[in-house]
Design a protein around this motif. Structure first.
Motif, PDB file in Angstrom:
ATOM      1  N   ASN A  47     -17.000  -4.998 115.767  1.00  0.00           N
ATOM      2  CA  ASN A  47     -16.881  -3.930 116.888  1.00  0.00           C
ATOM      3  C   ASN A  47     -18.005  -2.983 116.577  1.00  0.00           C
ATOM      4  O   ASN A  47     -18.644  -2.660 117.747  1.00  0.00           O
ATOM      5  CB  ASN A  47     -15.539  -3.292 116.750  1.00  0.00           C
ATOM      6  CG  ASN A  47     -15.351  -2.301 117.922  1.00  0.00           C
ATOM      7  OD1 ASN A  47     -15.601  -2.550 119.042  1.00  0.00           O
ATOM      8  ND2 ASN A  47     -14.466  -1.369 117.605  1.00  0.00           N
ATOM      9  N   LYS A  48     -18.429  -2.530 115.274  1.00  0.00           N
ATOM     10  CA  LYS A  48     -19.277  -1.516 115.226  1.00  0.00           C
ATOM     11  C   LYS A  48     -21.010  -2.130 115.671  1.00  0.00           C
ATOM     12  O   LYS A  48     -21.654  -1.610 116.114  1.00  0.00           O
ATOM     13  CB  LYS A  48     -19.444  -1.105 113.839  1.00  0.00           C
ATOM     14  CG  LYS A  48     -20.534  -0.064 113.472  1.00  0.00           C
ATOM     15  CD  LYS A  48     -20.093   1.400 114.151  1.00  0.00           C
ATOM     16  CE  LYS A  48     -21.184   2.411 113.960  1.00  0.00           C
ATOM     17  NZ  LYS A  48     -20.861   3.653 114.855  1.00  0.00           N
ATOM     18  N   LEU A  49     -20.899  -3.392 115.469  1.00  0.00           N
ATOM     19  CA  LEU A  49     -22.263  -4.022 115.535  1.00  0.00           C
ATOM     20  C   LEU A  49     -22.314  -4.115 117.128  1.00  0.00           C
ATOM     21  O   LEU A  49     -23.393  -3.924 117.833  1.00  0.00           O
ATOM     22  CB  LEU A  49     -22.234  -5.462 114.667  1.00  0.00           C
ATOM     23  CG  LEU A  49     -23.688  -6.593 115.321  1.00  0.00           C
ATOM     24  CD1 LEU A  49     -24.811  -5.468 114.706  1.00  0.00           C
ATOM     25  CD2 LEU A  49     -23.376  -7.505 114.611  1.00  0.00           C
ATOM     26  N   SER A  50     -21.385  -4.477 117.763  1.00  0.00           N
ATOM     27  CA  SER A  50     -21.369  -4.684 119.433  1.00  0.00           C
ATOM     28  C   SER A  50     -21.638  -3.188 119.827  1.00  0.00           C
ATOM     29  O   SER A  50     -22.316  -3.261 120.919  1.00  0.00           O
ATOM     30  CB  SER A  50     -19.897  -5.152 119.757  1.00  0.00           C
ATOM     31  OG  SER A  50     -19.793  -5.156 121.207  1.00  0.00           O
ATOM     32  N   GLN A  51     -21.158  -2.205 119.404  1.00  0.00           N
ATOM     33  CA  GLN A  51     -21.357  -0.923 119.739  1.00  0.00           C
ATOM     34  C   GLN A  51     -22.743  -0.385 119.683  1.00  0.00           C
ATOM     35  O   GLN A  51     -23.529  -0.069 120.687  1.00  0.00           O
ATOM     36  CB  GLN A  51     -20.563   0.034 119.101  1.00  0.00           C
ATOM     37  CG  GLN A  51     -20.718   1.617 119.681  1.00  0.00           C
ATOM     38  CD  GLN A  51     -19.882   2.485 118.896  1.00  0.00           C
ATOM     39  OE1 GLN A  51     -19.179   2.212 117.865  1.00  0.00           O
ATOM     40  NE2 GLN A  51     -19.872   3.750 118.793  1.00  0.00           N
ATOM     41  N   ILE A  52     -23.271  -0.780 118.703  1.00  0.00           N
ATOM     42  CA  ILE A  52     -24.938  -0.712 118.300  1.00  0.00           C
ATOM     43  C   ILE A  52     -25.709  -1.238 119.183  1.00  0.00           C
ATOM     44  O   ILE A  52     -26.585  -0.635 119.955  1.00  0.00           O
ATOM     45  CB  ILE A  52     -25.090  -0.921 116.719  1.00  0.00           C
ATOM     46  CG1 ILE A  52     -24.418   0.274 115.811  1.00  0.00           C
ATOM     47  CG2 ILE A  52     -26.685  -0.832 116.465  1.00  0.00           C
ATOM     48  CD1 ILE A  52     -24.733  -0.007 114.415  1.00  0.00           C
TER      49      ILE A  52
END
Length: 193
Positions: A47-52
């Protein structure tokens, strides 16, 4: 009438069966809970990677839109960001909204706007991506050809708590050719202006 109750003694094979069943059930439940915990951790990191990546895409689109609105400065390379670029606030104030970039003196005003766009955008990249940095290469159309103006954008950041990008992997291959630090993850955009 007298009722008699017969009690049967458990046979040797039946003793301890319930205890084994309970232990197996506890083991299966424990394995399931550990798998769920691992899945939750992976989901959070993805989820964090997708946000970045979403932020990086938005930043690339924003810079391309700024360049589209100032083609005169784009054509002289004012939107390029090199590895040696140090974002320093431009010393010249932005021209008034009535300035004409098409006039003879308009190129200098267009360059001032491009300097401010580049400065603000690189500041946003540094603020919005973890250890974020950017490299932008621009190429203009040759007069009389069907080539388009092209902007190549490499956005780079360090993944929080990881350095999984290794030279030769598809993730690291997205980095700018000058990038040697394998802790960076990168996205590459090629935009027609």
């Amino acid at each position: 009438m007298k009722q008699t109750h017969m009690q049967t003694a458990p046979t040797l094979a039946q003793r301890g069966e319930t205890l084994i069943e309970v232990l197996v059930a506890i083991f299966l439940l424990t394995v399931g809970l550990l798998a769920m915990a691992a899945l939750t951790g992976s989901a959070t990191s993805y989820n964090k990677l997708s946000q970045i990546r979403g932020t990086a895409t938005m930043l690339a689109n924003d810079y391309a839109d700024q360049a589209r609105s100032n083609l005169r400065a784009f054509d002289v390379g004012s939107y390029a960001v090199t590895t040696a670029y140090t974002p320093t606030q431009p010393g010249t104030a932005l021209p008034g909204s009535s300035a004409s970039y098409a006039s003879a003196g308009g190129l200098s005003d267009a360059k001032v706007v491009a300097n401010w766009d580049r400065y603000n955008w690189t500041q946003n990249v540094a603020r919005r991506l973890p250890s974020g940095k950017a490299i932008v290469a621009t190429s203009t159309a040759v007069v009389g050809s069907s080539d388009a103006r092209v902007m190549e954008i490499w956005l780079e950041w360090k993944e929080p708590g990881s350095g999984f990008a290794v030279p030769g992997t598809s993730e690291f291959a997205k980095c700018a050719p000058s990038e040697k630090d394998t802790a960076y993850s990168c996205l590459y955009f090629k935009v027609a202006i």
